[in-house]
Design a protein around this motif. Structure first.
Motif, PDB file in Angstrom:
ATOM      1  N   GLY A 288      11.046  -5.546  27.573  1.00 48.08           N
ATOM      2  CA  GLY A 288      11.546  -5.489  28.909  1.00 48.08           C
ATOM      3  C   GLY A 288      10.948  -4.230  29.552  1.00 48.08           C
ATOM      4  O   GLY A 288       9.530  -3.852  29.073  1.00 48.08           O
ATOM      5  N   SER A 289      11.896  -3.194  29.728  1.00 46.74           N
ATOM      6  CA  SER A 289      11.281  -2.057  30.389  1.00 46.74           C
ATOM      7  C   SER A 289      11.612  -0.892  29.442  1.00 46.74           C
ATOM      8  O   SER A 289      11.216   0.602  29.683  1.00 46.74           O
ATOM      9  CB  SER A 289      11.998  -1.467  31.768  1.00 46.74           C
ATOM     10  OG  SER A 289      13.366  -1.184  31.601  1.00 46.74           O
ATOM     11  N   ASP A 290      11.961  -1.216  28.278  1.00 50.22           N
ATOM     12  CA  ASP A 290      12.544  -0.193  27.436  1.00 50.22           C
ATOM     13  C   ASP A 290      11.170   0.110  26.046  1.00 50.22           C
ATOM     14  O   ASP A 290      11.530   0.147  25.185  1.00 50.22           O
ATOM     15  CB  ASP A 290      13.740  -0.577  26.470  1.00 50.22           C
ATOM     16  CG  ASP A 290      14.598  -0.656  27.199  1.00 50.22           C
ATOM     17  OD1 ASP A 290      14.895  -0.045  28.275  1.00 50.22           O
ATOM     18  OD2 ASP A 290      15.650  -1.475  26.903  1.00 50.22           O
ATOM     19  N   ILE A 291      10.163   0.119  26.715  1.00 50.73           N
ATOM     20  CA  ILE A 291       9.094   0.647  25.774  1.00 50.73           C
ATOM     21  C   ILE A 291       7.729   1.269  26.963  1.00 50.73           C
ATOM     22  O   ILE A 291       7.699   1.015  28.084  1.00 50.73           O
ATOM     23  CB  ILE A 291       8.473  -0.458  25.360  1.00 50.73           C
ATOM     24  CG1 ILE A 291       7.312  -0.499  24.253  1.00 50.73           C
ATOM     25  CG2 ILE A 291       7.738  -1.499  26.296  1.00 50.73           C
ATOM     26  CD1 ILE A 291       6.864  -1.518  23.349  1.00 50.73           C
ATOM     27  N   ASP A 292       7.083   2.006  26.297  1.00 49.91           N
ATOM     28  CA  ASP A 292       5.886   2.700  26.759  1.00 49.91           C
ATOM     29  C   ASP A 292       4.679   1.903  26.186  1.00 49.91           C
ATOM     30  O   ASP A 292       4.474   1.965  25.015  1.00 49.91           O
ATOM     31  CB  ASP A 292       5.887   4.059  26.763  1.00 49.91           C
ATOM     32  CG  ASP A 292       6.919   5.008  26.957  1.00 49.91           C
ATOM     33  OD1 ASP A 292       7.409   4.888  28.208  1.00 49.91           O
ATOM     34  OD2 ASP A 292       7.254   6.082  26.256  1.00 49.91           O
ATOM     35  N   PHE A 293       4.089   1.171  27.143  1.00 50.70           N
ATOM     36  CA  PHE A 293       3.064   0.511  26.555  1.00 50.70           C
ATOM     37  C   PHE A 293       1.668   0.468  27.038  1.00 50.70           C
ATOM     38  O   PHE A 293       1.676   0.493  28.314  1.00 50.70           O
ATOM     39  CB  PHE A 293       3.614  -1.342  26.920  1.00 50.70           C
ATOM     40  CG  PHE A 293       2.729  -2.339  26.484  1.00 50.70           C
ATOM     41  CD1 PHE A 293       1.778  -2.241  25.374  1.00 50.70           C
ATOM     42  CD2 PHE A 293       2.318  -3.449  27.212  1.00 50.70           C
ATOM     43  CE1 PHE A 293       0.762  -3.172  24.845  1.00 50.70           C
ATOM     44  CE2 PHE A 293       1.513  -4.485  26.993  1.00 50.70           C
ATOM     45  CZ  PHE A 293       0.725  -4.484  25.871  1.00 50.70           C
ATOM     46  N   ALA A 294       0.538   0.447  26.264  1.00 53.15           N
ATOM     47  CA  ALA A 294      -0.820   0.594  26.910  1.00 53.15           C
ATOM     48  C   ALA A 294      -1.779  -0.249  26.166  1.00 53.15           C
ATOM     49  O   ALA A 294      -1.370  -0.650  24.851  1.00 53.15           O
ATOM     50  CB  ALA A 294      -1.173   2.091  26.963  1.00 53.15           C
ATOM     51  N   GLN A 295      -2.973  -0.315  26.503  1.00 56.61           N
ATOM     52  CA  GLN A 295      -3.808  -1.437  25.929  1.00 56.61           C
ATOM     53  C   GLN A 295      -5.249  -0.491  26.214  1.00 56.61           C
ATOM     54  O   GLN A 295      -5.460   0.313  26.853  1.00 56.61           O
ATOM     55  CB  GLN A 295      -4.027  -2.567  26.868  1.00 56.61           C
ATOM     56  CG  GLN A 295      -3.064  -3.688  26.601  1.00 56.61           C
ATOM     57  CD  GLN A 295      -3.160  -4.912  26.900  1.00 56.61           C
ATOM     58  OE1 GLN A 295      -4.136  -5.185  27.934  1.00 56.61           O
ATOM     59  NE2 GLN A 295      -2.999  -5.926  26.245  1.00 56.61           N
ATOM     60  N   GLN A 296      -5.816  -0.528  24.761  1.00 57.69           N
ATOM     61  CA  GLN A 296      -7.227   0.171  24.747  1.00 57.69           C
ATOM     62  C   GLN A 296      -8.129  -0.891  24.712  1.00 57.69           C
ATOM     63  O   GLN A 296      -8.178  -1.748  23.604  1.00 57.69           O
ATOM     64  CB  GLN A 296      -7.316   1.093  23.429  1.00 57.69           C
ATOM     65  CG  GLN A 296      -8.259   2.023  23.589  1.00 57.69           C
ATOM     66  CD  GLN A 296      -8.391   3.139  22.521  1.00 57.69           C
ATOM     67  OE1 GLN A 296      -8.688   2.764  21.406  1.00 57.69           O
ATOM     68  NE2 GLN A 296      -7.961   4.407  22.562  1.00 57.69           N
ATOM     69  N   ILE A 297      -9.169  -0.891  25.729  1.00 56.74           N
ATOM     70  CA  ILE A 297     -10.077  -1.901  25.963  1.00 56.74           C
ATOM     71  C   ILE A 297     -11.610  -1.252  25.572  1.00 56.74           C
ATOM     72  O   ILE A 297     -11.999  -0.342  26.093  1.00 56.74           O
ATOM     73  CB  ILE A 297     -10.036  -2.605  27.155  1.00 56.74           C
ATOM     74  CG1 ILE A 297      -8.557  -2.943  27.515  1.00 56.74           C
ATOM     75  CG2 ILE A 297     -11.115  -3.743  27.554  1.00 56.74           C
ATOM     76  CD1 ILE A 297      -8.480  -3.372  29.048  1.00 56.74           C
ATOM     77  N   LYS A 298     -12.362  -1.851  24.540  1.00 60.30           N
ATOM     78  CA  LYS A 298     -13.525  -1.651  24.131  1.00 60.30           C
ATOM     79  C   LYS A 298     -14.525  -2.255  24.996  1.00 60.30           C
ATOM     80  O   LYS A 298     -14.575  -3.666  24.978  1.00 60.30           O
ATOM     81  CB  LYS A 298     -13.862  -1.689  22.785  1.00 60.30           C
ATOM     82  CG  LYS A 298     -12.958  -0.647  22.152  1.00 60.30           C
ATOM     83  CD  LYS A 298     -13.271  -0.660  20.467  1.00 60.30           C
ATOM     84  CE  LYS A 298     -12.512   0.481  19.781  1.00 60.30           C
ATOM     85  NZ  LYS A 298     -11.328   0.377  19.823  1.00 60.30           N
TER      86      LYS A 298
END
Length: 275
Positions: free
Chosen positions: A154-164
């Motif tokens: 849900g909203s209980d996380i700090d989420f990011a993606q690293q794209i190469k």
């Protein structure tokens, strides 16, 4: 298999976790490969049960996740139409999560590279966490992660993606190395991830460790898994050994010790228990 002495079983397992193939282990130990595989499956199942039991209440500030490719029986492009309906053969991926601080691998899932496996992976990851405080998670650019993370955390996380991003170039004949990375893009998906810790470096290094320590993952060779259960057993044995028995060079303890899951280096005797 049941007639093998404990020392012989340990010798076989040591050879396997150090990256030897089943056939080279057969030559080294004078134990038939079928017996080695039966031992691998039995011990791999036990490794999985132990990790499922021990990896509870774990907390992490920074997690990284990625997938590593392998195959069972045949590569996906070699399958006929009937074989493509069998999920146990063809391309398989190991979804791996690693804690950036303790280097612990709290969970992994073997399956196809799709949304179903990504969701299973994230749900298994959440079940290992104690829920105290927010975590920051970084994955590669695999799109199904976005829904899987949202449906799980849900909203209980700090989420990011690293794209190469890679250079567009003609690979030429006989070139096996990947193209040069031209740009790395960090994309914040949800929450407020710290830009400094948006990275997949540790999990990608873990992918290299897997290819070095499990012969069936070595590229450009004839070493590959013939059965899905053998692959799952080998991966379970690898991560059991990695988490509980192998001293990390920079940590000077095992990842499980650094994470506070155990207070000592586990032995082969603890793996076998009363069996």
């Amino acid at each position: 298999m049941n007639g093998l002495k404990m020392d012989k079983q340990v010798s076989i397992l040591k050879a396997l976790v150090e990256g030897n193939s089943v056939r080279s282990t057969e030559r080294m130990t004078d134990v038939h490969r079928d017996t080695i595989l039966r031992l691998l499956v039995r011990v791999g199942e036990r490794c999985q049960k132990i990790m499922d039991h021990e990896m509870k209440g774990f907390h992490s500030h920074f997690l990284e996740a990625d997938e590593i490719w392998t195959y069972v029986g045949k590569k996906e492009g070699r399958l006929d139409e009937q074989e493509k309906e069998n999920p146990d053969i063809g391309d398989q991926y190991v979804f791996v999560a690693i804690d950036a601080q303790s280097k612990l691998v709290p969970t992994f899932v073997v399956g196809k590279r799709d949304g179903k496996t990504a969701l299973k992976f994230m749900r298994d990851l959440k079940s290992k966490l104690n829920g105290n405080g927010r975590i920051q998670l970084t994955t590669d650019g695999f799109k199904p992660y976005i829904n899987a993370v949202e449906w799980t955390f849900g909203s209980d996380i700090d989420f990011a993606q690293q794209i190469k991003c890679y250079d567009s170039e003609n690979p030429g004949r006989g070139r096996y190395s990947p193209p040069r990375v031209s740009e790395v893009v960090s994309k914040k998906i949800s929450g407020n991830p710290d830009s400094v810790h948006i990275s997949t470096s540790f999990v990608e290094r873990q992918n290299l460790t897997m290819r070095m320590q499990m012969r069936r993952f070595t590229r450009l060779t004839n070493a590959f898994s013939k059965k899905l259960e053998n692959l799952k057993a080998a991966v379970a044995l690898h991560f059991y050994h990695y988490n509980f028995m192998r001293v990390h060079r920079t940590l000077r303890v095992t990842p499980a010790m650094e994470a506070g899951i155990t207070n000592h280096i586990w032995t082969w005797k603890e793996l076998f228990g009363d069996s």
